[in-house]
Design an enzyme around this catalytic site. Structure first.
Site, short mmCIF file in Angstrom:
data_model
loop_
_atom_site.label_atom_id
_atom_site.label_comp_id
_atom_site.label_asym_id
_atom_site.label_seq_id
_atom_site.Cartn_x
_atom_site.Cartn_y
_atom_site.Cartn_z
N ASN A 41 0.41 -0.96 0.54
CA ASN A 41 -0.36 0.22 0.04
C ASN A 41 1.50 1.40 -0.25
OD1 ASN A 41 0.18 -0.52 2.56
ND2 ASN A 41 -1.07 0.72 3.60
N CYS A 52 -4.31 0.71 -2.13
CA CYS A 52 -3.66 -0.78 -2.01
C CYS A 52 -3.23 -1.52 -2.55
CB CYS A 52 -5.22 -1.33 -1.45
SG CYS A 52 -6.29 -0.43 -0.52
N GLU A 54 -2.91 -4.93 -2.65
CA GLU A 54 -3.69 -6.10 -3.88
C GLU A 54 -3.64 -5.08 -5.23
OE1 GLU A 54 -4.23 -5.16 -1.09
OE2 GLU A 54 -5.95 -6.57 -0.14
N CYS A 85 -9.97 -5.06 0.60
CA CYS A 85 -11.04 -4.56 0.45
C CYS A 85 -12.33 -4.80 -1.25
CB CYS A 85 -10.74 -3.39 0.42
SG CYS A 85 -10.03 -2.10 -1.20
N CYS A 88 -10.91 -3.78 -4.26
CA CYS A 88 -9.24 -4.87 -4.67
C CYS A 88 -10.25 -6.37 -4.79
CB CYS A 88 -8.47 -4.91 -3.53
SG CYS A 88 -7.27 -3.74 -3.29
N1 THU Z 1 -4.93 -1.38 2.47
C1 THU Z 1 -4.79 -2.26 1.73
O1 THU Z 1 -3.04 -2.38 1.38
N2 THU Z 1 -5.77 -3.31 1.24
C2 THU Z 1 -6.43 -3.20 2.05
O2 THU Z 1 -7.52 -4.73 1.34
C3 THU Z 1 -7.34 -3.08 2.93
C4 THU Z 1 -6.66 -1.35 2.59
C5 THU Z 1 -4.35 -0.60 2.88
C6 THU Z 1 -5.05 0.76 2.13
C7 THU Z 1 -4.51 2.62 3.24
O3 THU Z 1 -3.66 2.05 3.61
C8 THU Z 1 -4.13 0.88 4.31
O4 THU Z 1 -4.53 -0.12 4.13
C9 THU Z 1 -5.73 1.49 5.60
O5 THU Z 1 -6.33 1.41 5.37
#
Ligand code: THU
Length: 128
Positions: A41, A52, A54, A85, A88
């Site tokens: 991320n 994110c 993913e 999320c 993603c």
């Molecule tokens: N985040 C991800 O990288 N992947 C996910 O599936 C959920 C959230 C990151 C986004 C942000 O930088 C942090 O987690 C908090 O939401």
């Protein structure tokens, strides 16, 4: 036993840029020929621009010309492990709902299939 795809995702997680949430995520996406694409991320002072892990991995793969995947791993620092999320899930679904996804936390791991995480998905077949 060490799973190389989990190790790869952990290495990506170590590179997460998450100064605002401190929630570090690493993703490893294995293509159908075994090539591994990584994502972490990347947050931004304009919070909504955060990407994110993913999706970063998917974009790295597509940029390399790869769109067929056989497995994904998502590593975070929470138990039970964080699942991808909604955004993603949708982006991954573009390339196949059969994808097995391992969620990995510090103490536990979970196995999902993308089709279970995103039921009744909207996808490319609706546009044909
Ligand atoms: N985040 C991800 O990288 N992947 C996910 O599936 C959920 C959230 C990151 C986004 C942000 O930088 C942090 O987690 C908090 O939401």
């Amino acid at each position: 036993m060490t799973d190389p795809l989990i190790t790869a995702a952990r290495n990506a997680q170590a590179r997460a840029y998450a100064p605002y949430s401190n929630f570090r995520v690493g993703a490893a996406l294995e293509s159908s020929d075994g090539t591994v694409f990584l994502g972490c991320n990347v947050e931004n002072a304009s919070y909504g621009l955060t990407i994110c892990a993913e999706r970063a991995a998917v974009f790295a793969a597509v940029t390399a010309g790869v769109t067929r995947f056989r497995r994904a791993v998502v590593v975070s620092n929470v138990d039970p492990p964080a699942a991808p999320c909604g955004a993603c899930r949708q982006v991954l679904a573009e390339f196949g709902l059969d994808l097995p996804i391992d969620g990995v936390g510090p103490k536990s791991a979970v196995k999902w299939r993308l089709s279970d995480l995103l039921p009744a998905a909207f996808g490319p077949e609706q546009l044909r």
